[in-house]
Design a protein around this motif. Structure first.
Motif, short mmCIF file in Angstrom:
data_model
loop_
_atom_site.label_atom_id
_atom_site.label_comp_id
_atom_site.label_asym_id
_atom_site.label_seq_id
_atom_site.Cartn_x
_atom_site.Cartn_y
_atom_site.Cartn_z
N LEU A 186 1.08 -1.21 -0.18
CA LEU A 186 -0.25 0.34 0.39
C LEU A 186 0.56 1.02 0.29
O LEU A 186 0.51 1.98 -0.74
CB LEU A 186 -1.27 0.00 1.17
N PHE A 187 1.93 1.23 1.16
CA PHE A 187 2.62 2.54 1.10
C PHE A 187 3.83 2.63 -0.02
O PHE A 187 4.13 3.74 -0.63
CB PHE A 187 3.33 2.77 1.63
N ALA A 188 4.30 1.98 -0.81
CA ALA A 188 4.74 1.18 -1.88
C ALA A 188 4.19 1.88 -2.86
O ALA A 188 5.06 2.99 -3.42
CB ALA A 188 5.40 -0.11 -1.79
N TYR A 189 2.93 1.97 -3.11
CA TYR A 189 1.75 2.29 -4.13
C TYR A 189 2.07 4.12 -4.14
O TYR A 189 2.17 4.47 -4.47
CB TYR A 189 0.88 1.58 -4.38
N LEU A 190 1.49 4.49 -2.43
CA LEU A 190 1.33 5.55 -2.36
C LEU A 190 2.29 6.51 -2.78
O LEU A 190 2.82 7.39 -2.99
CB LEU A 190 1.10 5.76 -1.08
N LEU A 191 4.47 6.29 -2.23
CA LEU A 191 4.66 6.13 -2.48
C LEU A 191 5.30 7.07 -4.29
O LEU A 191 5.77 8.12 -4.11
CB LEU A 191 6.45 5.71 -1.80
N LEU A 192 5.26 5.92 -5.04
CA LEU A 192 5.52 6.36 -6.49
C LEU A 192 4.42 7.24 -7.02
O LEU A 192 4.53 8.29 -7.63
CB LEU A 192 5.24 4.87 -6.76
N LEU A 193 3.32 7.18 -6.36
CA LEU A 193 2.05 7.96 -6.01
C LEU A 193 2.59 9.90 -6.21
O LEU A 193 1.97 10.66 -6.52
CB LEU A 193 0.61 7.84 -5.93
N ASN A 194 3.20 9.59 -4.65
CA ASN A 194 3.86 10.89 -4.83
C ASN A 194 4.59 11.12 -5.04
O ASN A 194 4.28 12.74 -5.56
CB ASN A 194 4.40 10.42 -2.76
N ALA A 195 5.59 10.41 -5.66
CA ALA A 195 6.63 11.56 -6.62
C ALA A 195 6.41 11.43 -7.87
O ALA A 195 6.59 12.40 -8.27
CB ALA A 195 7.88 9.88 -6.83
N GLY A 196 5.00 11.04 -8.63
CA GLY A 196 4.34 11.01 -9.47
C GLY A 196 4.34 12.27 -9.74
O GLY A 196 4.08 12.93 -10.54
N LEU A 197 3.42 12.91 -9.02
CA LEU A 197 2.39 14.00 -8.62
C LEU A 197 3.45 15.04 -8.23
O LEU A 197 3.05 16.14 -8.18
CB LEU A 197 1.41 13.98 -7.84
N ALA A 198 3.54 15.20 -7.47
CA ALA A 198 5.09 15.94 -7.14
C ALA A 198 5.61 16.71 -8.44
O ALA A 198 5.91 17.66 -8.26
CB ALA A 198 5.89 15.09 -6.00
N TRP A 199 6.36 15.53 -9.53
CA TRP A 199 6.75 15.95 -10.78
C TRP A 199 5.63 16.86 -11.57
O TRP A 199 6.20 17.46 -12.10
CB TRP A 199 7.39 14.67 -11.00
N VAL A 200 4.94 16.51 -11.60
CA VAL A 200 3.82 16.83 -12.28
C VAL A 200 3.89 18.10 -11.83
O VAL A 200 3.65 18.95 -12.27
CB VAL A 200 2.51 16.14 -12.67
#
Length: 210
Positions: free
Chosen positions: A102-116
């Motif tokens: 769960l939190f690995a997925y959320l970490l990737l989602l955070n990173a991607g959205l921060a870049w956007v």
């Protein structure tokens, strides 16, 4: 549902459709919403797709929404993709305690959205990301945390605290290149303060709950 959504996406990429950017972006957003609803219903209502495949498909829809938002400079599509991405784990939850995936997925989602958010100068993405991540963190703590997982929980709060700091720094830099108002900057700063308090609040929670 898939056929209708694909047809909308294809039509909206035509040169003629891009002359009406607002309408095309709205139809793109409708296509993303249809895909989310279709894949979720196929799994939750009718059991047509296995859970793992459904999770993968919803992630692909989220990535598609992010790419379309960048391509067409559309905040609406980006926010829709963000909400769909964060809704995916909750919609497909089996009620089991699986914090690492769960939190690995959320970490990737955070990173991607921060870049956007940095790339396009959209601080709203950063703010929504931090708020929804905090909801997942505290939801897991209240529902599943026990003494055997204290070290894992501490690690989660530390890692996401660092990620929040990085996301806010990127959001600030993206903000400098955009036409955002002082009010937006103030909201971003207050969100940063709230994100920084998360580890402290967790420590208070550990001290107060037997």
């Amino acid at each position: 549902g898939v056929i209708v959504a694909t047809a909308l996406l294809v039509v909206c990429e035509l040169k003629a459709a891009r002359k009406y950017a607002v309408t095309a972006n709205a139809l793109d957003a409708a296509a993303i919403a249809i895909l989310f609803a279709t894949f979720y219903a196929a799994r939750a209502l009718w059991g047509l797709i296995p859970p793992t495949a459904t999770f993968g498909l919803l992630i692909l829809v989220t990535v598609l929404a992010v790419l379309l938002s960048i391509r067409h400079d559309s905040r609406f599509i980006a926010v829709l993709g963000l909400l769909g991405g964060f809704a995916t784990p909750a919609l497909l939850s089996t009620g089991e305690n699986r914090p690492i995936p769960l939190f690995a997925y959320l970490l990737l989602l955070n990173a991607g959205l921060a870049w956007v958010a940095f790339k396009k100068g959209w601080p709203l993405l950063t703010i929504l990301t931090l708020v929804l991540t905090a909801i997942y963190q505290w939801g897991w703590v209240i529902t599943f945390l026990d003494t055997g997982q204290l070290s894992l929980a501490m690690g989660i709060f530390i890692v996401f605290s660092v990620m929040s700091f990085a996301a806010l720094m990127l959001g600030r830099r993206g903000l400098e290149r955009s036409d955002a108002t002082g009010a937006t900057e103030l909201i971003l700063e207050r969100t940063g303060v709230a994100a920084a308090l998360m580890p402290l609040l967790f420590a208070v929670y550990l001290a107060s709950v037997p």
